[in-house]
Design a protein around this motif. Structure first.
Motif, PDB file in Angstrom:
ATOM      1  N   LEU A   1       0.743  -1.233  -0.040  1.00 51.83           N
ATOM      2  CA  LEU A   1       0.071  -0.054  -0.137  1.00 51.83           C
ATOM      3  C   LEU A   1       1.003   1.313  -0.170  1.00 51.83           C
ATOM      4  O   LEU A   1       0.786   2.322  -0.696  1.00 51.83           O
ATOM      5  N   LEU A   2       1.937   1.231   0.777  1.00 52.01           N
ATOM      6  CA  LEU A   2       3.190   2.495   0.861  1.00 52.01           C
ATOM      7  C   LEU A   2       3.600   2.581  -0.392  1.00 52.01           C
ATOM      8  O   LEU A   2       3.765   3.610  -1.147  1.00 52.01           O
TER       9      LEU A   2
ATOM     10  N   SER B   1       2.426   1.732  -3.402  1.00 58.35           N
ATOM     11  CA  SER B   1       1.648   2.430  -4.451  1.00 58.35           C
ATOM     12  C   SER B   1       1.140   3.853  -4.122  1.00 58.35           C
ATOM     13  O   SER B   1       1.008   4.438  -5.066  1.00 58.35           O
ATOM     14  N   VAL B   2       1.300   4.076  -2.855  1.00 59.88           N
ATOM     15  CA  VAL B   2       1.038   5.564  -2.688  1.00 59.88           C
ATOM     16  C   VAL B   2       2.204   6.656  -3.141  1.00 59.88           C
ATOM     17  O   VAL B   2       2.031   7.480  -3.669  1.00 59.88           O
ATOM     18  N   ASP B   3       3.434   5.943  -2.907  1.00 61.62           N
ATOM     19  CA  ASP B   3       4.738   6.465  -3.244  1.00 61.62           C
ATOM     20  C   ASP B   3       4.857   6.690  -4.979  1.00 61.62           C
ATOM     21  O   ASP B   3       5.253   7.630  -5.451  1.00 61.62           O
ATOM     22  N   GLU B   4       4.397   5.793  -5.675  1.00 61.41           N
ATOM     23  CA  GLU B   4       4.221   5.756  -6.949  1.00 61.41           C
ATOM     24  C   GLU B   4       3.438   6.836  -7.408  1.00 61.41           C
ATOM     25  O   GLU B   4       3.567   7.268  -8.875  1.00 61.41           O
ATOM     26  N   ARG B   5       2.246   7.288  -6.756  1.00 63.25           N
ATOM     27  CA  ARG B   5       1.414   8.349  -7.435  1.00 63.25           C
ATOM     28  C   ARG B   5       2.009   9.743  -7.306  1.00 63.25           C
ATOM     29  O   ARG B   5       2.626  10.543  -7.042  1.00 63.25           O
TER      30      ARG B   5
END
Length: 79
Positions: free
Chosen positions: A72-73, A75-79
């Motif tokens: 989850l972290l 996927s948040v960093d990739e945005r």
């Protein structure tokens, strides 16, 4: 004279037999006490092994949760 020696020998044999029987009895009692103690240790070891299996299951569950949070972290960093 030989009658006295025979009496002494018989008395010594009887006393030796009684002594040997007493020593064997107490050795048997000690062995029984050790067996009871070992049964207690065996039960404790089995309980510890069962607890370790439970902890392993919980640790695997937590590992899965941490992996999900890491994903989850990421996927948040990739945005």
């Amino acid at each position: 004279m030989s009658g006295g020696i025979i009496a002494i020998v018989i008395t010594l044999i009887v006393i030796g037999g009684i002594s040997l029987s007493t020593v064997a009895y107490f050795a048997l009692q000690r062995h029984r006490a050790d067996a009871v103690a070992m049964a207690g240790y065996r039960k404790l070891a089995e309980e510890a092994a069962a607890d370790q299996r439970l902890l392993l299951g919980e640790l695997q569950e937590l590992t899965g949760r941490v992996a999900a949070v890491e994903q989850l972290l990421r996927s948040v960093d990739e945005r």
